[in-house]
Design an enzyme around this catalytic site. Structure first.
Site, short mmCIF file in Angstrom:
data_model
loop_
_atom_site.label_atom_id
_atom_site.label_comp_id
_atom_site.label_asym_id
_atom_site.label_seq_id
_atom_site.Cartn_x
_atom_site.Cartn_y
_atom_site.Cartn_z
N ASP A 143 0.87 -1.17 0.00
CA ASP A 143 0.00 0.00 0.00
C ASP A 143 0.91 1.22 0.00
OD1 ASP A 143 0.96 0.09 2.59
OD2 ASP A 143 -0.97 -0.09 3.56
N ASP B 175 1.85 4.67 1.77
CA ASP B 175 1.70 5.38 3.04
C ASP B 175 1.69 6.88 2.76
OD1 ASP B 175 1.92 3.05 4.87
OD2 ASP B 175 3.90 2.89 3.92
N ASP C 183 -2.68 3.84 3.00
CA ASP C 183 -2.67 3.90 4.45
C ASP C 183 -2.47 5.38 4.78
OD1 ASP C 183 -2.55 3.49 7.15
OD2 ASP C 183 -0.62 2.47 7.13
#
Length: 99
Positions: A45, A47, A77
């Site tokens: 993912d 960040d 995220d």
């Protein structure tokens, strides 16, 4: 989901900065973690560190996270700068790449 480079993520976020500010009250936005370190894999993912003009409602925060996921075509995220714990804050703030 196709993997993007850090430069592509930066470019997409930069192109939408005005909307992010107007629609979500984003003051500052940046990428940290595996994409910045060059360690991102196909299932990573992205960040994203965000600082708001004023703390948003949980609903607005989730709406922003979903908006960014749709924009980037990646799992996101989303982390509020104000919620960073002191232990991890130094690491995150050292590696974050703001757009």
């Amino acid at each position: 989901m196709a993997m993007l480079t850090l430069e592509e993520i930066e470019s997409i976020l930069t192109a939408h900065k005005k909307e992010l500010r107007e629609r979500f009250g984003v003051r500052e936005i940046g990428v940290f973690g595996s994409y910045v370190r060059g360690e991102a894999k196909e299932d990573s993912d992205v960040d994203i560190l965000v600082d708001f003009e004023e703390i948003p409602s949980l609903l607005k925060f989730i709406e922003l996270e979903e908006y960014l996921e749709a924009l980037l075509g990646l799992r996101v995220d989303l982390v509020m700068k104000s919620s960073l714990k002191s232990g991890i804050a130094k690491t995150v703030l050292r590696e974050v790449v703001y757009v």
